[in-house]
Write a protein that holds these residues in place. Sequence first.
Motif, PDB file in Angstrom:
ATOM      1  N   ASN B 527       0.871  -1.173   0.000  1.00  0.00           N
ATOM      2  CA  ASN B 527       0.000   0.000   0.000  1.00  0.00           C
ATOM      3  C   ASN B 527       0.907   1.222   0.000  1.00  0.00           C
ATOM      4  O   ASN B 527       1.468   1.589   1.023  1.00  0.00           O
ATOM      5  CB  ASN B 527      -0.890  -0.012   1.248  1.00  0.00           C
ATOM      6  CG  ASN B 527      -1.811   1.196   1.276  1.00  0.00           C
ATOM      7  OD1 ASN B 527      -1.672   2.122   0.469  1.00  0.00           O
ATOM      8  ND2 ASN B 527      -2.740   1.203   2.223  1.00  0.00           N
ATOM      9  N   ASP B 529       0.470   4.285   0.033  1.00  0.00           N
ATOM     10  CA  ASP B 529       0.116   5.391   0.917  1.00  0.00           C
ATOM     11  C   ASP B 529       0.866   5.341   2.240  1.00  0.00           C
ATOM     12  O   ASP B 529       1.016   6.353   2.921  1.00  0.00           O
ATOM     13  CB  ASP B 529      -1.386   5.352   1.259  1.00  0.00           C
ATOM     14  CG  ASP B 529      -2.227   5.457   0.008  1.00  0.00           C
ATOM     15  OD1 ASP B 529      -1.643   5.822  -1.042  1.00  0.00           O
ATOM     16  OD2 ASP B 529      -3.438   5.167   0.085  1.00  0.00           O
ATOM     17  N   LEU B 530       1.284   4.148   2.624  1.00  0.00           N
ATOM     18  CA  LEU B 530       1.812   3.978   3.972  1.00  0.00           C
ATOM     19  C   LEU B 530       3.272   4.355   4.103  1.00  0.00           C
ATOM     20  O   LEU B 530       3.800   4.462   5.197  1.00  0.00           O
ATOM     21  CB  LEU B 530       1.609   2.529   4.435  1.00  0.00           C
ATOM     22  CG  LEU B 530       0.142   2.089   4.522  1.00  0.00           C
ATOM     23  CD1 LEU B 530       0.044   0.610   4.824  1.00  0.00           C
ATOM     24  CD2 LEU B 530      -0.607   2.900   5.583  1.00  0.00           C
ATOM     25  N   ALA B 582       2.433  -5.024   7.310  1.00  0.00           N
ATOM     26  CA  ALA B 582       1.772  -3.936   6.592  1.00  0.00           C
ATOM     27  C   ALA B 582       0.402  -3.640   7.175  1.00  0.00           C
ATOM     28  O   ALA B 582       0.018  -2.480   7.373  1.00  0.00           O
ATOM     29  CB  ALA B 582       1.658  -4.301   5.108  1.00  0.00           C
ATOM     30  N   LEU B 583      -0.351  -4.701   7.469  1.00  0.00           N
ATOM     31  CA  LEU B 583      -1.679  -4.520   8.056  1.00  0.00           C
ATOM     32  C   LEU B 583      -1.582  -3.830   9.419  1.00  0.00           C
ATOM     33  O   LEU B 583      -2.353  -2.924   9.741  1.00  0.00           O
ATOM     34  CB  LEU B 583      -2.376  -5.878   8.208  1.00  0.00           C
ATOM     35  CG  LEU B 583      -2.919  -6.481   6.912  1.00  0.00           C
ATOM     36  CD1 LEU B 583      -3.197  -7.972   7.088  1.00  0.00           C
ATOM     37  CD2 LEU B 583      -4.191  -5.746   6.479  1.00  0.00           C
ATOM     38  N   GLU B 586      -0.625  -0.186   9.016  1.00  0.00           N
ATOM     39  CA  GLU B 586      -1.781   0.598   8.570  1.00  0.00           C
ATOM     40  C   GLU B 586      -2.756   0.835   9.723  1.00  0.00           C
ATOM     41  O   GLU B 586      -3.243   1.943   9.932  1.00  0.00           O
ATOM     42  CB  GLU B 586      -2.509  -0.123   7.434  1.00  0.00           C
ATOM     43  CG  GLU B 586      -3.637   0.725   6.889  1.00  0.00           C
ATOM     44  CD  GLU B 586      -4.486  -0.024   5.882  1.00  0.00           C
ATOM     45  OE1 GLU B 586      -4.615   0.457   4.755  1.00  0.00           O
ATOM     46  OE2 GLU B 586      -5.011  -1.103   6.240  1.00  0.00           O
ATOM     47  N   LYS B 587      -2.964  -0.230  10.486  1.00  0.00           N
ATOM     48  CA  LYS B 587      -3.885  -0.116  11.623  1.00  0.00           C
ATOM     49  C   LYS B 587      -3.405   0.969  12.588  1.00  0.00           C
ATOM     50  O   LYS B 587      -4.189   1.777  13.092  1.00  0.00           O
ATOM     51  CB  LYS B 587      -3.962  -1.460  12.352  1.00  0.00           C
ATOM     52  CG  LYS B 587      -4.891  -1.484  13.526  1.00  0.00           C
ATOM     53  CD  LYS B 587      -6.312  -1.517  13.072  1.00  0.00           C
ATOM     54  CE  LYS B 587      -7.287  -1.588  14.240  1.00  0.00           C
ATOM     55  NZ  LYS B 587      -8.663  -1.560  13.750  1.00  0.00           N
ATOM     56  N   LYS B 590      -3.372   4.589  10.519  1.00  0.00           N
ATOM     57  CA  LYS B 590      -4.672   5.087  10.038  1.00  0.00           C
ATOM     58  C   LYS B 590      -5.821   4.743  10.984  1.00  0.00           C
ATOM     59  O   LYS B 590      -6.956   5.178  10.764  1.00  0.00           O
ATOM     60  CB  LYS B 590      -4.988   4.483   8.650  1.00  0.00           C
ATOM     61  CG  LYS B 590      -3.856   4.593   7.639  1.00  0.00           C
ATOM     62  CD  LYS B 590      -3.767   6.000   7.051  1.00  0.00           C
ATOM     63  CE  LYS B 590      -2.772   6.020   5.892  1.00  0.00           C
ATOM     64  NZ  LYS B 590      -2.185   7.345   5.679  1.00  0.00           N
ATOM     65  N   THR B 593      -8.508  -0.405   8.756  1.00  0.00           N
ATOM     66  CA  THR B 593      -8.002  -1.159   7.617  1.00  0.00           C
ATOM     67  C   THR B 593      -8.644  -0.626   6.352  1.00  0.00           C
ATOM     68  O   THR B 593      -9.880  -0.496   6.277  1.00  0.00           O
ATOM     69  CB  THR B 593      -8.323  -2.656   7.783  1.00  0.00           C
ATOM     70  OG1 THR B 593      -7.737  -3.083   9.012  1.00  0.00           O
ATOM     71  CG2 THR B 593      -7.749  -3.482   6.648  1.00  0.00           C
ATOM     72  N   SER B 594      -7.792  -0.299   5.379  1.00  0.00           N
ATOM     73  CA  SER B 594      -8.322   0.288   4.153  1.00  0.00           C
ATOM     74  C   SER B 594      -9.032  -0.770   3.308  1.00  0.00           C
ATOM     75  O   SER B 594      -8.850  -1.974   3.516  1.00  0.00           O
ATOM     76  CB  SER B 594      -7.175   0.898   3.344  1.00  0.00           C
ATOM     77  OG  SER B 594      -6.245  -0.114   3.025  1.00  0.00           O
ATOM     78  N   PHE B 597      -6.882  -3.333   1.720  1.00  0.00           N
ATOM     79  CA  PHE B 597      -6.312  -4.402   2.534  1.00  0.00           C
ATOM     80  C   PHE B 597      -7.353  -5.355   3.124  1.00  0.00           C
ATOM     81  O   PHE B 597      -6.998  -6.312   3.799  1.00  0.00           O
ATOM     82  CB  PHE B 597      -5.492  -3.798   3.688  1.00  0.00           C
ATOM     83  CG  PHE B 597      -4.041  -3.566   3.339  1.00  0.00           C
ATOM     84  CD1 PHE B 597      -3.531  -3.974   2.101  1.00  0.00           C
ATOM     85  CD2 PHE B 597      -3.183  -2.968   4.256  1.00  0.00           C
ATOM     86  CE1 PHE B 597      -2.199  -3.759   1.785  1.00  0.00           C
ATOM     87  CE2 PHE B 597      -1.847  -2.755   3.953  1.00  0.00           C
ATOM     88  CZ  PHE B 597      -1.355  -3.150   2.699  1.00  0.00           C
ATOM     89  N   LYS B 601      -6.422  -8.836   4.825  1.00  0.00           N
ATOM     90  CA  LYS B 601      -6.626  -9.059   6.246  1.00  0.00           C
ATOM     91  C   LYS B 601      -7.287 -10.421   6.502  1.00  0.00           C
ATOM     92  O   LYS B 601      -6.787 -11.237   7.279  1.00  0.00           O
ATOM     93  CB  LYS B 601      -7.505  -7.943   6.816  1.00  0.00           C
ATOM     94  CG  LYS B 601      -7.765  -8.066   8.299  1.00  0.00           C
ATOM     95  CD  LYS B 601      -8.643  -6.925   8.777  1.00  0.00           C
ATOM     96  CE  LYS B 601      -9.417  -7.314  10.001  1.00  0.00           C
ATOM     97  NZ  LYS B 601     -10.420  -6.320  10.346  1.00  0.00           N
TER      98      LYS B 601
END
Lengths: 431, 657
Positions: B527, B529-530, B582-583, B586-587, B590, B593-594, B597, B601
């Motif tokens: 991702n 964005d991360l 990555a998850l 992100e968690k 952000k 979870t997008s 993902f 997940k």
Amino acid sequence: MKNKTHHTIGEGADSIAILIYFVLVIVGWVSIFASVYDPSQPWFSFSLNYTKQLIWIGTSIVIIILILSFDYRNYETFAYASYALMIFLLLVVMFVGREINGARSWLDFGPIRLQPSEFAKFITALALAKFLVSPEAKPELLRTKVIAGLILLLPVLMILLQNDTGSALVFGTFVVVLYRERVLPEWLLFAGLLMSILFILGLGMKPQSIFYFLVIPILIIAVLVILYIKEKKPLVILAVLGLSVLLIGYIYSTKYIFESFLAPHQQERILVLLNEDIDPQGRGTRYNLFHSKVAIGSGGLWGKGFLNGTQTKLNYVPAQSTDFIFCTIGEEHGWLGSLLVIGLYLSLMIRLLFLAERQRDKFVRIYGYSVASIIFFHFAINISMTIGLFPVVGIPLPFLSYGGSSLWSFTILLFIFLKLDAHRGQQMERK
Amino acid sequence: MQDNRKWVIIGLFTLIGVIFLVRLFMIQVMSDDFKRKAEAISVKTIVDYPHRGIILDRNGKELVVNAPVYDLMVIPKQVAFTDTLAFCKLIGIELEDFRKTWNKVCAYAMEKPSIFLNQISRDELHRFQDQLIAYPGFYINSRTVRHYPHHNVAHALGYIGEVSASALERDSTGYYRAGDYVGISGVEAAYEKELRGQKGVRHIWVDNWGREKGAFKEGAFDTVAVAGKNLVSSLDLELQKFAEELMVNKKGAVVAIEPSTGEILAMVSAPTYDPNLLTGKEASRNFGKLLLNENKPLFNRAVRAAYPPGSTFKTVQALIGMQENVINAQTVFACNKALVKCHYHPTTDLQHSIQHSCNPYYYQVFRRIVYQNKLTQRDSTFEAAKDQENYREGFTIWKRYLDGFNLGRKTNVDLVSEVSASIPSLSLYDNRYGEGNWKFSNIYSLGIGQGEVLTTPLQLANMAATLANRGYFYTPHLVKSIGEEKSIHPEYTKKHKVPVDAKHFDLIVAGMRDAYRAGTVWSQAVNPDLEICGKTGTAQNPHGEDHSVFIAFAPKDNPKIAIAVYVENAGFGGSWAAPVAALAIEKYLKRETSKRFEWLKSHVINKRFILEPAPEPILSDSSSVPQKEEKPQPSPKKADTARIVLKEEKNLERSEK
């Protein structure tokens, strides 16, 4: 002046003895107060022992006045009659008496309970004195010894039947009187003492120690005696040897005698004295003795202070206002308090002996010795048991312990003598 | 003659009086024995246990609290039964059990209270409390046990239990008594002194019947209990929960650290267990079960498992190489699979060697480090290679760097059970092969994080934090503030610089960014964005399939989180560890979870690497929604919980056999 009649009650009565009596009674009341007082309860109530003791003290004063007002001659005159009445009451109590702590020795009169065996002491003392002053009672005669013995044994037997061992034991104190009046020969007293000591040693020592410390010394003494005496007749040697063998046999049979003549609970009371380790926290026989010793022992030199006793106040000590009243004194007032109390008793007893010895009348002297001996016996046994020198026997401490019968009987016992003593100038000499 | 007898009697009276006074002097004045006995009898010492400190997460959520439990007490002597059966029904036990317990408490003591039934829940209590009054001799006594409202964080928090006999012996302060509760593992053990507070003692008079009669000496010897201090943990409960969920049915560990402080954000050791299993009345039974479980759920892999770091190690190798001036950004090595096997990728320079995780490249880097092939003006590998027998010095220098990164050494995290793992030393090889008898060929696999190099997941997370910080770290820790005064152990505020200059990091960070975006990470886990910078690892191990490893931090600039993930026996680092990381990142960044993902997940959650059921389940949480188990294959179906119905799991297992 000598011929002037007495108008004042108690004139001539010994003021030192009276003073000590009142001091002891007050010390007793204060100790009862200390052992009973509970700050969380109302301090005044008729159900509390110290309030009741106040009533006993008040009535005792009435009794004192009565005793001092009676004609002193009555006490001798009615001695036998009282003795007969006493025997009758002791019989009655065996049938209608109330059982308390296993002893059927109380007569119940509504709110008041009386213990006839308490009064048996002074009445027996009067009867014994009256008998011994009679002209036919020559101390050296066997007949005298037997009758004197019977006068004593009759109440003892009845009290034993009521299961009140403690009160019965008290009569043993008359040995002192009989010794003083030469009814008992000197050697018998020492023989008795020797036998008692050997009994305790035989019971308490290990078989091996008995052999080394008792049997061998006895044999050595026997040999020395044989070597020492001049006339070495076979019969004498045989007698000495026979006596030592008898003694050794006696020592080895103490355990058997102990176990067959004493009830298990009595055996236990004696054994806890000999063995410190029996069940210290338990609720057994050891319990009373242990807590009593702890209470007194924790008092220290100065004591914990009035009302600051812990073992007594928290009820670890049993019967603390009656038989174990000395625990409160020992704990709250320490060794110095104990010294004071023991000093008071010794002063009183020796004062009584002094008063007895100054009598012209043998009757009064014999009675005086009885009074001193009875007080001594209670004092000796009661304090011994609280500090672990004697098995626990339920007898009160004179003048201090809570209880009407006890206070009354000691008051009567004492003041009859003081009344008789007050009139010693009027009495005929009888020796 | 008469006088003689009179004096014998007076003597007797006096003798007895004197004997009494001597005896009294002995017991009252000469000995303290009875004073002590008197206090032992009439003074009772009552210990007041303070409230044990509670633990909150970094956002103020409760991690550990004290929950009241109730014991049904009985004083057998006061009991008068009318209907035993009705009583059994009321409190919910069998007549048989009743008899057993009854006989036991009677044998213990008739007058003293015993526990008849322990740890009754509040609900159970409410059911029979009112009717208990009909049964004299029974009453309720309340106390507290540790309670975990969330059912997570088992390993990091640890548990408390009755102090062991050996611990009692070691306790030189004499603070503990048999039966006291003490922290046994985790934060509970590490912060035992702070959490426990100070026991209070009261001395009170008790009378012959055991009734309390006021304070001993007006409380002169009494001490007041001091409540334990509350702790604020650095853990983020939400992240922790999420990471635990991701790791369900897997073995391994996840450790996330805030690089700027060293605060541990999440610490997962999988498989985990519900910490509530180790409190309450079933604690010892549950402990036994957990102990015997073949997947070792009690074992805190995050700090106790020594794994090969695998290719994640290359980041440090590259930094050491640059600092030692044996390589630079331009250094290029051919991907010579004859030296060590590799995957297919173009020939690389340094940055790309990280991106593609080139094994032969790091064979060469490590070789240069140990042989000290310093770069001269012109790259003269050939020349420097002359004195290649001097590897002993180079090896020692290499090891010193790793000490600087705190690899193979305890991090001094606030956990008592941490292991150091190990970086081999010269003596290891000297002992194994004999001094002078070993060569580079014996140790070359160290260059790619294999062989004798072993690190814990926590050490790798710390390494990731060091990379994120471009050259320093704070000792990782689980507690960020203690008590009202919000203090912290001073060692956790000390900055540790690693012996590599900050300027060398940018290149490695760039390589890690590329490794995530377009390198060894599975595309599903990417991702952009991360701004994740990461490095995969695939750790060969003697226990089966390779461990999947991933270290990362994000965002690239001003990083907020650094993470290390191990998934045991799961294969490539890019395919399982990287998605988990990555998850989790992100968690954390952000807080959700997008869409991108969502599938990843559930794919991760549903993957099982443990085939038999996980240890006794975690099902007491009513909020969890039982989720039907999916076959372990990618599936876009929604799966937002890790909670699995044990029954179904068992069925699944049966159907598989």
